[in-house]
Motif scaffolding. Structure first.
Motif, mmCIF file in Angstrom:
data_model
loop_
_atom_site.group_PDB
_atom_site.id
_atom_site.type_symbol
_atom_site.label_atom_id
_atom_site.label_comp_id
_atom_site.label_asym_id
_atom_site.label_seq_id
_atom_site.Cartn_x
_atom_site.Cartn_y
_atom_site.Cartn_z
ATOM 1 N N THR A 53 1.276 -1.308 -0.138
ATOM 2 C CA THR A 53 0.028 0.170 -0.074
ATOM 3 C C THR A 53 0.752 0.866 0.096
ATOM 4 O OG1 THR A 53 -1.917 -1.466 0.970
ATOM 5 C CG2 THR A 53 -1.789 1.372 1.442
ATOM 6 N N MET A 54 1.847 1.064 0.768
ATOM 7 C CA MET A 54 2.510 2.155 0.827
ATOM 8 C C MET A 54 3.421 2.408 -0.645
ATOM 9 S SD MET A 54 2.439 3.598 3.467
ATOM 10 C CE MET A 54 4.087 5.452 3.686
ATOM 11 N N GLU A 55 3.650 1.514 -1.438
ATOM 12 C CA GLU A 55 4.756 1.570 -2.600
ATOM 13 C C GLU A 55 3.546 1.996 -3.386
ATOM 14 O OE1 GLU A 55 6.915 -2.230 -2.589
ATOM 15 O OE2 GLU A 55 5.404 -2.599 -3.384
ATOM 16 N N ILE A 56 2.120 1.628 -2.978
ATOM 17 C CA ILE A 56 0.527 2.821 -4.362
ATOM 18 C C ILE A 56 0.819 4.057 -4.071
ATOM 19 C CG2 ILE A 56 -1.425 2.837 -4.225
ATOM 20 C CD1 ILE A 56 -0.966 -0.503 -3.915
ATOM 21 N N PHE A 57 0.955 4.228 -2.655
ATOM 22 C CA PHE A 57 0.865 5.402 -1.671
ATOM 23 C C PHE A 57 1.750 6.439 -3.046
ATOM 24 C CE2 PHE A 57 -1.461 5.048 2.315
ATOM 25 C CZ PHE A 57 -2.869 4.944 1.487
ATOM 26 N N ARG A 58 2.689 5.192 -2.795
ATOM 27 C CA ARG A 58 4.302 6.424 -3.476
ATOM 28 C C ARG A 58 4.083 6.814 -4.980
ATOM 29 N NH1 ARG A 58 9.686 4.821 -5.435
ATOM 30 N NH2 ARG A 58 11.228 5.735 -4.958
ATOM 31 N N LEU A 118 9.076 1.558 3.098
ATOM 32 C CA LEU A 118 8.993 0.466 4.383
ATOM 33 C C LEU A 118 7.152 1.174 4.694
ATOM 34 C CD1 LEU A 118 12.006 0.978 6.958
ATOM 35 C CD2 LEU A 118 11.169 -1.362 5.052
ATOM 36 N N PRO A 119 6.897 -0.329 5.543
ATOM 37 C CA PRO A 119 5.290 0.150 5.808
ATOM 38 C C PRO A 119 5.276 1.540 7.197
ATOM 39 C CG PRO A 119 5.356 -1.597 6.112
ATOM 40 C CD PRO A 119 6.845 -1.263 5.521
ATOM 41 N N THR A 330 -5.885 -4.019 1.024
ATOM 42 C CA THR A 330 -6.439 -5.218 0.794
ATOM 43 C C THR A 330 -7.236 -4.194 -0.789
ATOM 44 O OG1 THR A 330 -7.103 -6.918 1.608
ATOM 45 C CG2 THR A 330 -7.891 -7.233 -0.592
ATOM 46 N N GLY A 331 -8.504 -3.314 -0.070
ATOM 47 C CA GLY A 331 -9.372 -2.403 -0.724
ATOM 48 C C GLY A 331 -8.358 -2.124 -1.781
ATOM 49 N N ILE A 332 -7.742 -1.023 -0.701
ATOM 50 C CA ILE A 332 -6.398 0.050 -1.693
ATOM 51 C C ILE A 332 -6.264 -0.897 -2.837
ATOM 52 C CG2 ILE A 332 -4.765 1.911 -1.799
ATOM 53 C CD1 ILE A 332 -5.370 2.039 1.132
ATOM 54 N N GLN A 333 -6.101 -1.617 -3.018
ATOM 55 C CA GLN A 333 -5.026 -2.738 -3.866
ATOM 56 C C GLN A 333 -5.974 -3.114 -5.035
ATOM 57 O OE1 GLN A 333 -2.787 -5.297 -1.344
ATOM 58 N NE2 GLN A 333 -1.671 -3.838 -0.217
ATOM 59 N N ALA A 432 4.098 -11.541 7.966
ATOM 60 C CA ALA A 432 3.507 -12.459 6.842
ATOM 61 C C ALA A 432 3.334 -11.124 5.418
ATOM 62 C CB ALA A 432 1.811 -12.596 6.907
ATOM 63 N N HIS A 433 4.669 -11.075 5.174
ATOM 64 C CA HIS A 433 5.551 -10.025 4.101
ATOM 65 C C HIS A 433 5.118 -10.840 2.683
ATOM 66 C CE1 HIS A 433 9.544 -8.213 2.287
ATOM 67 N NE2 HIS A 433 8.300 -7.647 2.227
ATOM 68 N N ASP A 434 4.969 -12.273 2.461
ATOM 69 C CA ASP A 434 4.274 -12.870 0.997
ATOM 70 C C ASP A 434 2.768 -12.482 0.332
ATOM 71 O OD1 ASP A 434 5.796 -13.991 -0.937
ATOM 72 O OD2 ASP A 434 5.098 -15.607 -0.567
ATOM 73 N N VAL A 435 2.434 -12.311 2.243
ATOM 74 C CA VAL A 435 1.344 -12.012 1.920
ATOM 75 C C VAL A 435 0.531 -10.806 1.391
ATOM 76 C CG1 VAL A 435 -0.750 -12.266 2.869
ATOM 77 C CG2 VAL A 435 0.487 -14.324 3.859
ATOM 78 N N GLU A 436 1.020 -9.754 2.296
ATOM 79 C CA GLU A 436 1.612 -7.968 1.709
ATOM 80 C C GLU A 436 1.715 -8.379 0.182
ATOM 81 O OE1 GLU A 436 2.249 -6.889 5.804
ATOM 82 O OE2 GLU A 436 4.022 -6.419 4.779
ATOM 83 N N ILE A 437 3.406 -8.417 -0.015
ATOM 84 C CA ILE A 437 3.773 -8.318 -1.642
ATOM 85 C C ILE A 437 3.569 -9.078 -2.504
ATOM 86 C CG2 ILE A 437 4.778 -6.230 -0.560
ATOM 87 C CD1 ILE A 437 7.377 -7.847 -0.583
#
Length: 587
Positions: A53-58, A118-119, A330-333, A432-437
């Motif tokens: 999500t922070m990558e998307i915000f970036r 980072l988060p 998940t919603g933002i993604q 859960a890094h692999d769940v997140e990205i």
């Protein structure tokens, strides 16, 4: 009745809907957003924004304002279990266990290597005003808070809706090509017969938002603190910092009470403050109450993400326990996946059927995230039960079990060591890094190449980057003419990107031809020795999975659309076919 025509109508002005508006503006999509409430959220929920999500915000220029107010990962990289903060009884103010999590501690190096940002932690009460400000700046006069959707119909080639000003009652007729339903599932989905399936009521939680000065007792660095009372099982709760100052001087807090059905404290505000004091072990604490809400933990998935010209996102499509912090993320993604496709369709660069790939891609992710959060929540309870410190420990044995846990004898030391190993398995929820990205799209707006998926560790705490189509593009730092940038910066929001090895000039030339032919922006980048982009630390070469002559085509959402591991005798023809398949010009 006033009439408005827009390509996209967004219903809902929470974090998901406002993000959709920002993304629409960045993609050049005219739109209208309506939200029935007069303002943004007054409840500090959804406070963890994961790395993706922070990558998307970036990507969309939101990261600076978010990080200015947010807690950095260095301040919330722990999860703790305590008996209380204060108190003078033998078992008060004892640390039961702590675990690194959410990009902190042992996981920090992995997170830092995996992405350009980072988060961060920022509660929704502070995030949504940032999103609203950006939405209004980029789409002035078309972000309508205090306006509710009262009727709509899908006419086949457009949607007709009636929107009412809540204060004045004035109605407006809206005609839109498409609707994004980000209304939490309150209005649009039920009206269209979209059903939510799964676990409708896992448990009830009362959330208390309050101010208090805990600086004398607070243990800094925790994302969340679980309180397990040695004397009373019904005081089980979680405490979170809510800022605006972070750490020991934090002013605002949220406490979740996990209460049984019929417990009066779930509804009685008068009993909440004494309960806060009892949980914390601070009987004289000065508490200012801001709000009390009760809600149901659910694990629900919509049976469809698209019906006609309506597309569902966020809580309108999936609702999961707060474990792992996947809800708003998940919603933002969701809308990040959706909006670039809407842009391609409404501008005529792609047919309507491209939008079918939104459900194809995102619904499996929503289902997985629900299942993962439910599993993590159950596992956390199982750990506490196994070591005898859970809420189901018999009342007459509770204090005895806690005393045994803290016993300084060799038996106590061994018991704590065994418990520590059990707590470590909770990393499936907290690391859960692999769940997140690591989520990937196996079909949809991608061209599979038959390559095997990367390995996945069972608890999903290790992410393996890959350029396999459907996966997130691996992050690597590049340098060009003294400017440092991420591979994620090559797509921007306007179009696709073509990343090649240093001998990938034929692919770059082909990309220029295809871009002109299909009116689709494609940025090109040759990366490596003697190429225009330098691979700063060798990370791109380590994860590119192509030869020097190969190429990777990346979508606007930074997921890999297609790749060729080597060169081609007809690069323009091969690439044109790939782009046509991604955009669903070819069935």
């Amino acid at each position: 009745m006033e009439a408005i025509e827009v390509p996209v109508l967004i219903v809902g002005g929470g974090g998901c809907g406002l993000s959709a508006s920002v993304f629409c503006s960045d993609h050049g999509i005219a739109h209208l957003l309506v939200e029935r409430h007069a303002g943004t959220s007054t409840i500090p929920k959804a406070h963890y924004h994961n790395q993706r999500t922070m990558e998307i915000f970036r990507q969309h220029g939101l990261d600076r304002e978010v990080t200015e107010q947010a807690a950095p990962v260095e301040t919330f990289g722990k999860v703790r279990w305590l008996t209380s903060l204060g108190g003078d009884r033998p078992l008060d103010a004892r640390l039961i266990q702590e675990l690194d999590g959410f990009g902190g501690g042992v996981s920090h190096e992995r997170y830092a290597a995996a992405g350009p940002i980072l988060p961060a932690r920022l509660p929704q009460i502070r995030l949504e005003p940032i999103l609203r400000r950006h939405a209004e700046q980029h789409n002035p006069g078309r972000i309508l808070f205090g306006h509710e959707l009262v009727a709509f119909s899908d006419e086949g080639d457009h949607v007709t809706a009636e929107v009412r000003d809540v204060e004045t009652g004035e109605a407006t007729r809206v005609m839109a090509q498409y609707v994004i339903a980000a209304d939490g599932g309150r209005t649009v989905g039920p009206a269209l017969g979209v059903r939510m399936h799964g676990l409708p009521e896992m448990r009830r939680i009362t959330t208390v938002y309050f101010s208090a000065d805990l600086s004398e007792w607070w243990r800094e660095g925790a994302h969340m603190t679980h309180f397990l009372n040695p004397y009373k099982a019904d005081l089980f709760s979680n405490l979170f910092e809510m800022g605006p100052t972070w750490g020991r001087e934090c002013e605002e807090w949220v406490m979740h009470f996990h209460l049984t059905a019929g417990d009066p404290a779930r509804l009685d505000e008068q009993s909440i403050v004494p309960r806060i004091r009892e949980v914390l072990g601070l009987p004289s604490l000065d508490v200012t109450l801001h709000g009390v809400t009760s809600w149901t933990v659910q694990g629900l998935l919509a049976d469809r993400y698209r019906k006609g010209r309506v597309l569902f996102a966020g809580d309108a499509a999936h609702r999961q326990p707060p474990t792992v912090g996947l809800g708003l993320n998940t919603g933002i993604q969701d809308v990040h996946n959706l909006v670039w496709k809407l842009a391609a369709v409404v501008t005529g660069r792609a047919p309507d059927r491209l939008l079918d790939t939104y459900e194809t891609e995102r619904r499996p992710v929503g289902e997985h995230n629900i299942d993962w959060a439910v599993s993590a929540a159950s596992h956390n309870q199982a750990i506490l039960g196994a070591i005898g410190l859970g809420p189901r420990t018999p009342p007459d044995r509770r204090e005895q079990m806690f005393a045994k846990y803290f016993d300084p004898s060799p038996i106590g030391v061994a018991g704590r060591a065994r418990a520590a190993e059990m707590f470590a398995t909770a990393r499936g929820g907290y690391q859960a890094h692999d769940v997140e990205i690591g989520y990937a799209y196996e079909e949809g707006a991608v061209v599979p190449d038959g390559g095997p998926p990367p390995p996945r560790v069972p608890l999903r705490d290790v992410h393996h980057p890959t350029t396999r189509p459907g996966h997130l593009l691996p992050h690597a730092w590049l340098e060009r003419e003294g400017r440092r940038l991420s591979t994620h910066d090559l797509t921007g929001t306007a179009g696709f990107a073509m990343l090649t090895g240093p001998a990938g000039t034929p692919w770059c030339e082909a990309a220029a031809q295809v871009a002109e032919k299909l009116s689709i922006p494609i940025t090109t980048a040759r990366i490596g020795e003697n190429a225009e982009f330098a691979d700063v630390d060798g990370r791109w070469e380590a994860f590119r999975q192509i030869t020097d002559e190969g190429a990777v085509l990346v979508r606007p959402d930074n997921h890999v659309a297609w790749r060729s591991t080597s060169g081609s005798e007809d690069p323009a023809g091969v690439l044109a076919d790939a782009v046509a398949r991604v955009l669903h010009h070819i069935r």
